[in-house]
Design an enzyme around this catalytic site. Structure first.
Site, PDB file in Angstrom:
ATOM      1  N   ALA A  79       0.851  -1.081  -0.076  1.00  0.00           N
ATOM      2  CA  ALA A  79       0.011   0.285  -0.049  1.00  0.00           C
ATOM      3  C   ALA A  79       0.756   1.100  -0.024  1.00  0.00           C
ATOM      4  O   ALA A  79       0.424   2.347  -0.280  1.00  0.00           O
ATOM      5  CB  ALA A  79      -0.920  -0.008   1.132  1.00  0.00           C
ATOM      6  N   LYS A  80       1.893   1.174   0.322  1.00  0.00           N
ATOM      7  CA  LYS A  80       3.025   2.384   0.325  1.00  0.00           C
ATOM      8  C   LYS A  80       2.299   3.584   1.181  1.00  0.00           C
ATOM      9  O   LYS A  80       2.564   4.572   0.467  1.00  0.00           O
ATOM     10  CB  LYS A  80       3.535   2.569  -0.722  1.00  0.00           C
ATOM     11  CG  LYS A  80       4.284   1.460  -1.540  1.00  0.00           C
ATOM     12  CD  LYS A  80       4.772   1.945  -2.898  1.00  0.00           C
ATOM     13  CE  LYS A  80       5.773   0.877  -3.608  1.00  0.00           C
ATOM     14  NZ  LYS A  80       4.994  -0.297  -4.085  1.00  0.00           N
ATOM     15  N   ARG A  81       1.846   3.333   2.138  1.00  0.00           N
ATOM     16  CA  ARG A  81       1.111   4.528   3.015  1.00  0.00           C
ATOM     17  C   ARG A  81       2.233   5.486   3.585  1.00  0.00           C
ATOM     18  O   ARG A  81       3.243   4.876   4.184  1.00  0.00           O
ATOM     19  CB  ARG A  81       0.154   3.815   4.051  1.00  0.00           C
ATOM     20  CG  ARG A  81      -1.196   3.411   3.230  1.00  0.00           C
ATOM     21  CD  ARG A  81      -1.871   4.272   2.157  1.00  0.00           C
ATOM     22  NE  ARG A  81      -3.075   3.723   1.758  1.00  0.00           N
ATOM     23  CZ  ARG A  81      -3.245   3.168   0.569  1.00  0.00           C
ATOM     24  NH1 ARG A  81      -2.303   3.181  -0.670  1.00  0.00           N
ATOM     25  NH2 ARG A  81      -4.557   2.977   0.079  1.00  0.00           N
TER      26      ARG A  81
END
Length: 277
Positions: A94-96
């Protein structure tokens, strides 16, 4: 439940040090004879779940599910649940990254009790490593892992990741500072649950020898990373690297047996990286 670092080590020792990606790109959906809609997304995901059962780690690329709105998220929730029920560790790509209460909300979604929560999630530290604290805290409370972007393979990343911050230790890049910060979080653990992401094609990766955590290595296969050339990447020890492959395997679909065979070939190619090859 044991910590993520311990669960990951056990899974890769038994099933091989490989992370398989579920990347339902529209071009792949069409190549598999599926529609570029939520139904096609569901069909693609179901095939991957069937083919990848019994492997150590599977990484759904969240963006390709988000593209279909609420219907895509419903497919993602179902896919995460099905993979976990089959015994696979799930890494939500998700690379949040954000700050304060917004980061805390992301943490609840991806590392708390949400239906989206997987065994681990990727995160971006480029608002400052400290901005990830809500995620790190939530992941620890729920025995989940976090993989922090450190040094990626895309050429645009170097201008930030290879920069040296003012006042930093001479020669220490931003990417190295991120690895070192993750190592501080892992200090004292038998096996740390905070990993970093380091691209397979980098000529000068950061030093991960003191990380005491896993290193996700994307870019293997179709993106140019050679499975046989990964040993010791960034000073990694045996059992520390987790190569990630998507297109190289997915292009063998949609037949489940063919897809599984392609995944097994890649697993065999990287088996030498494990603690017990």
């Amino acid at each position: 439940m044991s910590g993520f670092g311990d669960r990951l080590a056990g899974a890769t020792a038994r099933r091989g040090p490989l992370c398989l990606g579920i990347d339902p790109h529209p071009e792949l959906l069409r190549a598999w004879g599926l529609g570029t809609d939520a139904a096609g997304l569901a069909g693609f995901s179901d095939i991957c779940v069937a083919a990848f059962a019994g492997f150590a780690v599977v990484k759904p690329q969240v963006a390709f599910f988000e593209a279909y709105g609420s219907a895509g998220y419903a497919v993602l929730e179902r896919t995460i649940a099905a993979l976990r029920e089959s015994g696979v560790l799930v890494l939500a790509d998700a690379k949040r990254g954000d700050i304060g209460s917004t980061m805390a909300a992301y943490a609840s979604a991806w590392a708390g009790d949400s239906p989206l929560a997987a065994d681990a999630v990727t995160a971006s530290p480029y608002l400052g490593f400290g901005s990830l604290q809500p995620l790190l805290d939530t992941a620890r409370e729920h025995d989940r892992g976090v993989f922090v972007l450190a040094a990626t393979s895309n050429p645009e990343g170097a201008s930030v990741q290879c920069a040296v911050a003012p006042g930093a230790i001479p020669g220490r890049t931003v990417a190295q500072a991120i690895v070192d910060a993750a190592a501080e979080v892992n200090a004292g653990a038998a096996r740390g649950s905070v990993g970093v992401v380091v691209g397979a094609t980098l000529s000068a990766p950061p030093d991960v020898s003191a990380l005491n955590g896993p290193v996700l290595v994307p870019g293997v296969g179709a993106q140019g990373g050679r499975p046989e050339a990964l040993a010791g990447l960034g000073g990694a020890r045996r059992g520390q690297l987790l190569p990630a492959v998507s297109r190289e395997v997915l292009r063998a679909g949609p037949d489940v047996a063919a897809l599984r065979a392609a995944a097994e070939r890649m697993r065999d190619a990287v088996a030498y990286l494990g603690e017990n090859p």
